[in-house]
Structure formats: structure tokens, C-alpha cells
Write a protein that holds these residues in place. Sequence first.
Motif, short mmCIF file in Angstrom:
data_model
loop_
_atom_site.label_atom_id
_atom_site.label_comp_id
_atom_site.label_asym_id
_atom_site.label_seq_id
_atom_site.Cartn_x
_atom_site.Cartn_y
_atom_site.Cartn_z
N TYR A 50 5.49 9.47 3.87
CA TYR A 50 6.11 9.66 5.19
C TYR A 50 5.94 8.42 6.07
O TYR A 50 6.79 8.13 6.92
CB TYR A 50 5.51 10.88 5.88
N LEU A 51 4.84 7.68 5.87
CA LEU A 51 4.70 6.42 6.60
C LEU A 51 5.75 5.41 6.14
O LEU A 51 6.26 4.62 6.94
CB LEU A 51 3.29 5.84 6.38
N LEU A 52 6.08 5.46 4.84
CA LEU A 52 7.14 4.60 4.33
C LEU A 52 8.49 5.00 4.91
O LEU A 52 9.29 4.16 5.33
CB LEU A 52 7.17 4.65 2.80
N ILE A 53 8.75 6.30 4.95
CA ILE A 53 10.00 6.80 5.53
C ILE A 53 10.11 6.36 6.99
O ILE A 53 11.17 5.91 7.44
CB ILE A 53 10.06 8.33 5.41
N ALA A 54 9.00 6.47 7.73
CA ALA A 54 9.00 6.08 9.14
C ALA A 54 9.26 4.58 9.31
O ALA A 54 9.86 4.15 10.30
CB ALA A 54 7.67 6.45 9.78
N SER A 55 8.83 3.79 8.34
CA SER A 55 9.04 2.34 8.41
C SER A 55 10.51 1.96 8.35
O SER A 55 10.91 0.91 8.84
CB SER A 55 8.29 1.66 7.26
N LEU A 56 11.32 2.81 7.72
CA LEU A 56 12.74 2.52 7.54
C LEU A 56 13.62 3.43 8.38
O LEU A 56 14.85 3.48 8.16
CB LEU A 56 13.11 2.68 6.06
N GLU A 109 15.96 9.01 0.14
CA GLU A 109 16.15 10.36 -0.37
C GLU A 109 15.24 10.66 -1.56
O GLU A 109 14.76 11.78 -1.72
CB GLU A 109 17.61 10.58 -0.76
N LEU A 110 15.01 9.67 -2.41
CA LEU A 110 14.11 9.89 -3.56
C LEU A 110 12.71 10.23 -3.09
O LEU A 110 12.06 11.14 -3.63
CB LEU A 110 14.09 8.64 -4.44
N VAL A 111 12.24 9.51 -2.08
CA VAL A 111 10.89 9.76 -1.54
C VAL A 111 10.82 11.15 -0.93
O VAL A 111 9.87 11.90 -1.16
CB VAL A 111 10.54 8.69 -0.49
N LYS A 112 11.84 11.51 -0.16
CA LYS A 112 11.85 12.84 0.48
C LYS A 112 11.92 13.96 -0.55
O LYS A 112 11.22 14.97 -0.43
CB LYS A 112 13.05 12.94 1.43
N SER A 113 12.74 13.77 -1.57
CA SER A 113 12.86 14.80 -2.61
C SER A 113 11.56 14.99 -3.37
O SER A 113 11.17 16.12 -3.68
CB SER A 113 13.98 14.42 -3.59
N LYS A 158 0.83 -1.21 0.00
CA LYS A 158 0.00 0.00 0.00
C LYS A 158 0.86 1.26 0.00
O LYS A 158 0.59 2.22 -0.74
CB LYS A 158 -0.93 0.00 1.22
N LEU A 159 1.91 1.26 0.80
CA LEU A 159 2.77 2.44 0.87
C LEU A 159 3.50 2.66 -0.45
O LEU A 159 3.68 3.80 -0.89
CB LEU A 159 3.77 2.29 2.01
N LEU A 160 3.92 1.58 -1.10
CA LEU A 160 4.59 1.70 -2.39
C LEU A 160 3.65 2.24 -3.46
O LEU A 160 4.06 3.03 -4.32
CB LEU A 160 5.15 0.35 -2.83
N ASP A 161 2.40 1.81 -3.43
CA ASP A 161 1.41 2.30 -4.40
C ASP A 161 1.39 3.83 -4.44
O ASP A 161 1.53 4.45 -5.49
CB ASP A 161 0.00 1.80 -4.04
N ASN A 162 1.20 4.43 -3.28
CA ASN A 162 1.05 5.89 -3.23
C ASN A 162 2.38 6.62 -3.34
O ASN A 162 2.43 7.74 -3.86
CB ASN A 162 0.31 6.29 -1.96
N THR A 163 3.46 6.00 -2.86
CA THR A 163 4.77 6.62 -3.02
C THR A 163 5.17 6.66 -4.49
O THR A 163 5.71 7.67 -4.98
CB THR A 163 5.83 5.87 -2.20
N TYR A 164 4.88 5.59 -5.20
CA TYR A 164 5.15 5.55 -6.65
C TYR A 164 4.40 6.67 -7.36
O TYR A 164 4.95 7.38 -8.20
CB TYR A 164 4.73 4.20 -7.22
N ARG A 165 3.15 6.84 -7.00
CA ARG A 165 2.34 7.89 -7.62
C ARG A 165 2.91 9.27 -7.31
O ARG A 165 2.99 10.14 -8.17
CB ARG A 165 0.89 7.77 -7.11
N ASP A 166 3.30 9.47 -6.06
CA ASP A 166 3.85 10.76 -5.66
C ASP A 166 5.15 11.06 -6.40
O ASP A 166 5.36 12.19 -6.86
CB ASP A 166 4.10 10.76 -4.14
N ILE A 167 5.99 10.07 -6.57
CA ILE A 167 7.25 10.26 -7.30
C ILE A 167 6.97 10.57 -8.76
O ILE A 167 7.61 11.44 -9.36
CB ILE A 167 8.14 9.01 -7.16
N THR A 168 6.01 9.85 -9.34
CA THR A 168 5.65 10.09 -10.75
C THR A 168 5.18 11.52 -10.96
O THR A 168 5.57 12.19 -11.92
CB THR A 168 4.55 9.10 -11.19
N ILE A 169 4.35 12.00 -10.06
CA ILE A 169 3.87 13.39 -10.14
C ILE A 169 5.03 14.37 -10.02
O ILE A 169 5.09 15.39 -10.72
CB ILE A 169 2.81 13.65 -9.06
N SER A 170 5.99 14.05 -9.15
CA SER A 170 7.11 14.97 -8.92
C SER A 170 7.97 15.14 -10.17
O SER A 170 8.59 16.19 -10.36
CB SER A 170 7.97 14.49 -7.74
#
Length: 436
Positions: free
Chosen positions: A268-274, A281-285, A207-219
Motif C-alpha cells: 500500500y505504501l507503493l500504491i500511495a507512491s504512484l 492493479e497487480l499489487v491491489k489484486s 524496499k517496497l519492491l522487495d515486500n511487494t514481490y513477496r506478497d505477489i508471489t504468495i498470492s
Amino acid sequence: MQINVLGLGYVGLTLALTLANVGFKIIGIDKDKEKIAKLQQGIPTLYEPQIEQLLKSVLLSGNISFAEDIQKIEEQVVYIISVGTPIDNQTQEPNLTNLKNVVKEVGESIKKDDMVIVRSTVPVKTARNIIKPELENISNLKCPSDFYLATAPERTLQGAALKELRQLSQIIGGINEESVEKAASIFNKTTKTIVKVSSLEAAELIKLLDNTYRDITISVGNMCGKICKELDLDAREVIESANYGYSRNKILFPGAGVGGGCLVKDPYLLIASLKGKLELELVKSSRRINDSMIDETIKLIKNGFKKVGREIENSKILILGFAFKGVPDTDDIRFSPTLPIVDFLKEQKSMLFGFDPVVPSKTIKELGVKGVPDFETGEYDCVIIMNNNPKFRNIDFKKIEDKTKMPILVIDGWYLYDKKYLDTIGIKYFPIGSKQ
């Protein structure tokens, strides 16, 4: 089998109605007394196509009821936890208070052979390291010998949730194989495809990858907009040309910002998991880029007014779109980029008018904006397009301009119009990421 759905927001309510519609006996539980009262009367508390008809139908069938608290019964019970898991606005750390409160209530009610399914979006290992021990401590039962535990993350699109609950594949992970099978026996009544994964953690991560992927694509599209602005290029031309006839590219246009209850939170939930293990860094950027588009939009508004030689103060400004997106349409304004834009314009002492096809006029008024249901008949100095609802794709700007008797300024946060065309009719058009 009795199914209790705990939390009746966008995730819980749509699931509760869908499960009731396929024949399960459902109790929808939420602490919001006003929400429960409305649902008991057949009044939906959120927007989804066909939701009112479905709510009334399952109420009439007797398959669903609503309550503020868990009701203890002797028969086997499934508890589906679907409460929100927000983040702290300052630290971006997960706030699991609502989740823990619900787990405590479930722990006080759960009995042998009952089942808990986590539907909420949570950091990885939440089910195993937080939910499981808390349930065991309160109930004096052991998992999986006494009760079952599974994770079945929600992945539906607001505005199409009822449809997608019957079409999308359902990810299911469990504490053991029997927990997975029991959860699957519920969800295979709503969808044809069940994807069984090896663990609770795998389901949480998906689930976290689904939305993180989308967020990165938009970025990527937003980054392109920033690049084009600095290089004095047109982002529409660059992106359309890059995508044309080249199937490996699906670059999105830049936009006014990212909103909603998922994309601004789940990375951010994904970041917190790790945390302490891996720096994402890619997720944060990507998050920083997408958050920065609100400031880009404010700069565009300032620059647009400067270019046409007018002051923002006392200007009549029409804002189109208050929900965080328009396709499929939703009434959800959580983290909508429109909200900080409204705050900025109020500070500038502009006269604000607004329209959204789905967001209630009452909600718009509460933001300090005057609702205008027939927006094309008004006189405005500036029109700001903040979501991509289809109703905003064929605006007669010339009609508005004729009333205003001066060139109007159009700020487009979604690239809904062709600059060349609007230039021919005298509209001062400023899309995100275009050369100014």
C-alpha cells in the motif's frame, strides 16, 4: 561519532545492538518508558535468537545506552530514524504521524555536519519531499550543504535479523554522493556488501519492491488454492507436480493468510507512491487475494465441522501458532491471521486453547485463549494449524484422538501434513485449497 537510533521496535533495536557490537557509541531512543526501563536492565523487549546475550554484552561494554529523548551533544551525531510507518486500516493510506514527530525532534537537535539516515519503510519521495524540508525549516540549516541525508532501508527477516544484519547487502541512497559515502562508512562495519544507488528514491523503492514481490508471489499460491477448490482438485498435488523437476517454478502452497508488519502494509505504501500517476492493479489484486484467505480459512472451519457432523459452539478447539509465521520463529502477532480466526471462534462460543513456541502465554491469554504448553496431552475436537513452526510438523494426532474418543478435525493453514497419511489413522484433515 555518536549514533542515535530513534525507534526501538524490531527494526531499530536489532540495528542498535548490531552497531554497538561493532564498536559504535549508540543511544537507543524510544518514547515507551517501560521498554526503555527493561532495556536498561538487559531485558529484551522482543524475540530474536541470541538477542539477550547481545544486549547484555553491549551494555557491559558501554557502547549502548537507552533514553526517552534525544540528548544534545557537541560532537558529530548520526540520527537513524527507524520508527514504524503504519497504514490506516480503513483507507490503506500511509500514516506518517510517528515519522513526522521524530523528524521534528531531530530538527530541533540537529547541527551542522550531522547526518540523518532514514531506516523506516516509507513511500517513495518521503525523504526528499517530507523529511528534508521539515528538517531544514526547523533547524534553519540546509541539506546537503549543512547536514547529510541518506536512506538505508531495512530488509531483514524477523527471527533472523541479527544474523542477516551481518550478512545481507545494504542498499544506500543519498541526497548527494557524500551522504551515500558517509552512510556506507557506517554500514560497511556490519556487512561486507554495500549497494550504492543513485538517489534517495531508488533506495525507498527497492524496499517496497522487495515486500511487494513477496506478497505477489504468495498470492499466486493462494490463487491456485482457490482454483483447485472450485475445480475439486488437490492443491498439494497440483503445486508439487508443477514444481517437480521444473526449476522455473517455485509456486508456494496456499495458506491461511498473510501477516506481519511488512507484507500487509508495504504494497500500500507503493500504491500511495504512484497515486494519481499509475494504477498498480497487480499489487491491489494480490493484496485482495491474500486478505481473502482469512475468510477461506473460516469457510474451511465451518465446512469441516459440517462434514464431521458437529457444532462449532462449545467445541474444544486447539489453535497452534499465534505469530504471523513460524520459520524463522518470531513473537510478532501484528496482523497475524490467527487473530481474526480467534475472534470468529469466540463469536461461535467455542472453547479455545492455544500454543505458540515463542509468543508468551500472557499474550495468548490476553486474546481470550487458554494457553496449553503441553498441547498434545489435551482433549480437543479440532486442531487448527495457523503457522509453520517446526514444532507443529510432528504432532501425534492419534494421541489426541485417543483421549477425545472420536475422530478429530484438523484444519491445516500451512500444508504441514500429508492428507493420505492422516486419512489412514482416521483424522479428518482439511488443508487450505484441497478438494473437500
